[in-house]
Design an enzyme around this catalytic site. Structure first.
Site, short mmCIF file in Angstrom:
data_model
loop_
_atom_site.label_atom_id
_atom_site.label_comp_id
_atom_site.label_asym_id
_atom_site.label_seq_id
_atom_site.Cartn_x
_atom_site.Cartn_y
_atom_site.Cartn_z
N ARG A 64 3.57 -11.66 -13.49
CA ARG A 64 2.97 -10.43 -14.01
C ARG A 64 1.68 -10.69 -14.80
O ARG A 64 1.42 -10.05 -15.82
CB ARG A 64 3.96 -9.64 -14.88
CG ARG A 64 5.16 -9.14 -14.14
CD ARG A 64 4.78 -8.16 -13.01
NE ARG A 64 5.98 -7.83 -12.27
CZ ARG A 64 6.44 -8.55 -11.24
NH1 ARG A 64 5.76 -9.61 -10.81
NH2 ARG A 64 7.54 -8.22 -10.62
N SER A 113 8.77 -0.81 -14.59
CA SER A 113 9.37 -1.58 -15.69
C SER A 113 8.47 -1.51 -16.91
O SER A 113 7.28 -1.83 -16.82
CB SER A 113 9.53 -3.05 -15.29
OG SER A 113 10.34 -3.13 -14.14
N GLU A 151 5.02 -4.53 -20.10
CA GLU A 151 4.37 -4.93 -18.84
C GLU A 151 3.08 -4.15 -18.59
O GLU A 151 2.09 -4.72 -18.13
CB GLU A 151 5.34 -4.72 -17.67
CG GLU A 151 4.74 -5.14 -16.34
CD GLU A 151 5.71 -5.01 -15.18
OE1 GLU A 151 6.82 -5.56 -15.28
OE2 GLU A 151 5.35 -4.38 -14.19
C1 LIG Z 1 7.61 3.93 -10.31
C2 LIG Z 1 6.83 2.64 -10.50
C3 LIG Z 1 7.28 1.45 -9.93
C4 LIG Z 1 6.56 0.26 -10.08
N1 LIG Z 1 7.04 -0.88 -9.50
C5 LIG Z 1 6.34 -2.04 -9.63
C6 LIG Z 1 6.81 -3.24 -9.00
O1 LIG Z 1 7.84 -3.24 -8.33
N2 LIG Z 1 6.11 -4.37 -9.20
C7 LIG Z 1 4.96 -4.40 -9.93
O2 LIG Z 1 4.37 -5.47 -10.06
N3 LIG Z 1 4.49 -3.28 -10.50
C8 LIG Z 1 5.13 -2.11 -10.37
N4 LIG Z 1 4.67 -0.96 -10.97
C9 LIG Z 1 3.44 -1.02 -11.77
C10 LIG Z 1 2.16 -0.60 -10.99
O3 LIG Z 1 2.48 0.20 -9.89
C11 LIG Z 1 1.36 -1.79 -10.50
O4 LIG Z 1 1.04 -2.63 -11.57
C12 LIG Z 1 0.05 -1.35 -9.80
O5 LIG Z 1 -0.57 -2.46 -9.24
C13 LIG Z 1 -0.92 -0.65 -10.72
O6 LIG Z 1 -1.94 -0.11 -9.92
P1 LIG Z 1 -2.82 1.09 -10.40
O7 LIG Z 1 -3.87 1.29 -9.35
O8 LIG Z 1 -1.97 2.26 -10.69
O9 LIG Z 1 -3.45 0.50 -11.72
P2 LIG Z 1 -3.85 1.28 -13.07
O10 LIG Z 1 -2.61 1.73 -13.75
O11 LIG Z 1 -4.88 2.31 -12.78
O12 LIG Z 1 -4.49 0.11 -13.92
C14 LIG Z 1 -3.68 -0.93 -14.44
C15 LIG Z 1 -4.58 -1.95 -15.12
O13 LIG Z 1 -5.41 -2.58 -14.16
C16 LIG Z 1 -6.78 -2.29 -14.43
N5 LIG Z 1 -7.41 -2.02 -13.13
C17 LIG Z 1 -7.02 -1.13 -12.19
N6 LIG Z 1 -7.83 -1.21 -11.12
C18 LIG Z 1 -8.75 -2.15 -11.41
C19 LIG Z 1 -9.88 -2.68 -10.71
N7 LIG Z 1 -10.22 -2.25 -9.49
N8 LIG Z 1 -10.59 -3.65 -11.32
C20 LIG Z 1 -10.29 -4.11 -12.56
N9 LIG Z 1 -9.25 -3.63 -13.26
C21 LIG Z 1 -8.50 -2.67 -12.69
C22 LIG Z 1 -6.80 -1.10 -15.36
O14 LIG Z 1 -7.95 -1.09 -16.18
C23 LIG Z 1 -5.53 -1.33 -16.15
O15 LIG Z 1 -5.77 -2.30 -17.15
C24 LIG Z 1 5.37 0.25 -10.84
C25 LIG Z 1 4.91 1.46 -11.40
C26 LIG Z 1 5.63 2.64 -11.23
C27 LIG Z 1 5.12 3.92 -11.82
#
Ligand SMILES: Cc1cc2nc3c(=O)[nH]c(=O)nc-3n(C[C@H](O)[C@H](O)[C@H](O)COP(=O)(O)OP(=O)(O)OC[C@H]3O[C@@H](n4cnc5c(N)ncnc54)[C@H](O)[C@@H]3O)c2cc1C
Length: 363
Positions: free
Chosen positions: A176, A253, A355
């Site tokens: 992570r 999580s 996380e």
């Molecule tokens: C229901 C649910 C289930 C999930 N299950 C998992 C799982 O099984 N495994 C897991 O690892 N995660 C899981 N997650 C967490 C999440 O989905 C992942 O971490 C996902 O990759 C986040 O993507 P996002 O586009 O929503 O990022 P955001 O929430 O928009 O951003 C997260 C972080 O990354 C940064 N960021 C986003 N895009 C960029 C970019 N292009 N360049 C630089 N920085 C950036 C943001 O500034 C922020 O700091 C889950 C979340 C939910 C709601």
């Protein structure tokens, strides 16, 4: 199933329509001073540079599924990443390398690779958010991590004002984590994944998934079966976004599984002697990874445990904190997270760490 990623989440939010809550799966977060949408890599760089020229802070927001944004919102420019698409950039008889735009919706990409008979992402089906965010915390689930298939990340380096290619070996991938998490330096523009041409999954590593598939750990299964089974398992835990299911109004999580040195692990076993053996997995070196969900549950916080303003632990998964009323404030969610963290520490002397990335708030 909702697409809160492509479109703002609908609903009534405590903080009104301008709130960043519309762009996060938790439906939490106050307003941004300025909100810009970027639909291509060039536009992402341009929006970031323009904000820098105005001397404003920048927040990159993609699917909003791994952020907790404070009630004060963000006093700078939020750049919403909405670039889409992927292309094959290299191939040979055994593998194909795809370059994926940062804003591509992750699960659309996974589905597309499975349709084409490309193996390597199938166990990551149903993870919300964007492809560009997957390197940030080395997204992982059901025995797969993106670190296994990413070959390079293209990013805008804000420190030097240039676009760079970072080889996977230099991304600092860990459980992570990566060099990108908690850093404002890099804006991910695209990600390269090398996938195997195979109708079969990578060997199934996760015991629960193997059981659900009716195979042994180490077996391989048709890609579509792996995807369908992962999606079914995830849905049962509220881990697939669903606009009608408040158990999914979360960041997945909330806490990472603690990784303990051997001494701390033995101390935990002593403290938990009356509760049975704490579930654990061997980590890299002489460390042990512990189940955060088990610690939380045994500290007295079961599924559905309520907090203020209608926030609660998911009724389907102990690790997910939800804004189930849909109208809570971030402060309420943080209050529940603190209560859990402190109780786990008091009972087991183990510190839980969040996380998601916390923005303008802290536990
Ligand atoms: C229901 C649910 C289930 C999930 N299950 C998992 C799982 O099984 N495994 C897991 O690892 N995660 C899981 N997650 C967490 C999440 O989905 C992942 O971490 C996902 O990759 C986040 O993507 P996002 O586009 O929503 O990022 P955001 O929430 O928009 O951003 C997260 C972080 O990354 C940064 N960021 C986003 N895009 C960029 C970019 N292009 N360049 C630089 N920085 C950036 C943001 O500034 C922020 O700091 C889950 C979340 C939910 C709601």
């Amino acid at each position: 199933m909702s697409d809160v990623y492509a479109e703002p989440t609908t609903g009534t939010f405590q903080d009104g329509p301008a709130a960043l809550a519309r762009y996060t799966t938790l439906r939490l977060g106050g307003p941004a001073a300025r909100l810009e949408t970027a639909t291509s890599a060039a536009e992402i760089v341009q929006k970031v540079q323009e904000a820098e020229a105005r001397d404003e802070r920048v927040l990159i927001l993609s699917g909003g599924s791994n952020v907790v944004i404070g009630d004060q919102g963000f006093p700078g420019t939020v750049v919403l990443i909405r670039s889409r698409g992927f292309q094959v950039i290299a191939e040979d008889p055994d593998t194909v390398t795809v370059r994926v735009e940062a804003g591509e919706r992750w699960d659309d990409l996974v589905a597309a690779t499975i349709e084409r008979g490309w193996s390597g992402l199938e166990c990551l089906s149903g993870v919300p958010g964007s492809a560009g965010a997957t390197p940030i915390q080395n997204v992982g689930a059901y025995g797969q991590e993106v670190a296994e298939t990413i070959t390079a990340v293209e990013a805008y380096d804000r420190t030097h004002g240039e676009i760079v290619r970072i080889a996977a070996a230099d991304c600092g991938f860990a459980y992570r984590g990566s060099i990108f998490k908690y850093s404002d330096r890099w804006v991910v523009l695209s990600v390269d994944f090398r996938l195997a041409r195979s109708p079969l999954s990578t060997p199934v590593r996760y015991a629960e998934l193997a059981r659900a598939l009716g195979v042994e750990v180490g077996d391989r299964v048709p890609l579509a079966d792996a995807r369908a089974t992962v999606l079914r398992l995830r849905a049962g835990k509220g881990m697939v976004l669903d606009a009608d299911d408040p158990d999914t109004w979360s960041v997945g999580s909330f806490f990472t599984n603690p990784v303990l040195e051997r001494e701390a692990y033995e101390l935990l076993r002593e403290r938990a002697a009356d509760l049975g053996e704490p579930p654990s997995w061997p980590g890299a070196g002489d460390v042990v990874k512990i189940s955060a969900a088990w610690l939380i549950d045994k500290a007295g916080f079961g599924k559905g445990h309520p907090g203020p303003e209608g926030v609660a632990i998911s009724s389907k998964h102990t690790l997910a904190l939800t804004n189930r009323s849909g109208t809570a404030h971030t402060a309420a969610l943080i209050a529940l997270a603190r209560e859990i963290r402190d109780a786990v520490h008091d009972r087991f002397a183990v510190t839980l760490h969040p996380e998601p990335v916390l923005i303008n708030c802290t536990i």
